[in-house]
Design a protein around this motif. Structure first.
Motif, short mmCIF file in Angstrom:
data_model
loop_
_atom_site.label_atom_id
_atom_site.label_comp_id
_atom_site.label_asym_id
_atom_site.label_seq_id
_atom_site.Cartn_x
_atom_site.Cartn_y
_atom_site.Cartn_z
N LEU A 38 0.85 -1.19 0.00
CA LEU A 38 0.00 0.00 0.00
C LEU A 38 0.88 1.23 0.00
N VAL A 40 0.53 5.27 0.58
CA VAL A 40 -0.33 6.36 1.04
C VAL A 40 0.29 7.66 0.55
N HIS A 42 0.20 11.44 0.84
CA HIS A 42 -0.27 12.45 1.78
C HIS A 42 -0.05 13.86 1.26
N LEU A 58 -1.61 -0.77 -4.77
CA LEU A 58 -2.75 -0.08 -4.19
C LEU A 58 -2.30 1.27 -3.68
N LEU A 60 -3.57 4.82 -1.68
CA LEU A 60 -4.54 5.58 -0.89
C LEU A 60 -4.18 7.05 -1.06
N ASP A 61 -5.01 7.78 -1.80
CA ASP A 61 -4.72 9.17 -2.15
C ASP A 61 -5.47 10.13 -1.23
N ALA A 62 -4.74 10.79 -0.35
CA ALA A 62 -5.35 11.78 0.55
C ALA A 62 -5.18 13.20 0.01
N THR A 72 -6.54 3.05 -7.10
CA THR A 72 -6.52 4.25 -6.27
C THR A 72 -7.78 4.36 -5.44
N ALA A 73 -7.60 4.55 -4.15
CA ALA A 73 -8.72 4.85 -3.26
C ALA A 73 -8.52 6.28 -2.77
N VAL A 74 -9.56 7.08 -2.81
CA VAL A 74 -9.47 8.47 -2.40
C VAL A 74 -10.16 8.64 -1.06
N VAL A 75 -9.47 9.32 -0.12
CA VAL A 75 -10.08 9.60 1.19
C VAL A 75 -10.15 11.08 1.42
#
Length: 75
Positions: A38, A40, A42, A58, A60-62, A72-75
């Motif tokens: 993963l 991340v 930031h 994977l 995780l796009d903040a 891509t998962a956007v938070v």
């Protein structure tokens, strides 16, 4: 990290960090996205070379600054 996770970071503007427990960590100079389970994201600095993310499994796009795709998962 206490449970065995291997954690690293990439930031050319912060070549090393000292954690609260006194541990010193160094920024990865030439990251390979495929090395991580993963990634991340930031902070994205202007002009940052993010091509290494192309191989990430994977993300995780903040930041809301990366193109959205199936990894891509956007938070």
């Amino acid at each position: 990290r206490r449970r065995g996770a291997l954690v690293s970071y990439v930031d050319p503007l912060a070549p090393s960090l000292r954690l609260a427990d006194g541990t010193r960590v160094e920024s990865v100079i030439r990251p390979k996205g495929g090395d991580y389970d993963l990634v991340v994201v930031h902070t994205v600095h202007d002009g940052a070379d993010l091509r290494w993310l192309d191989d990430a499994r994977l993300i995780l796009d903040a930041t809301y600054r990366l193109p959205v795709n199936t990894r891509t998962a956007v938070v």
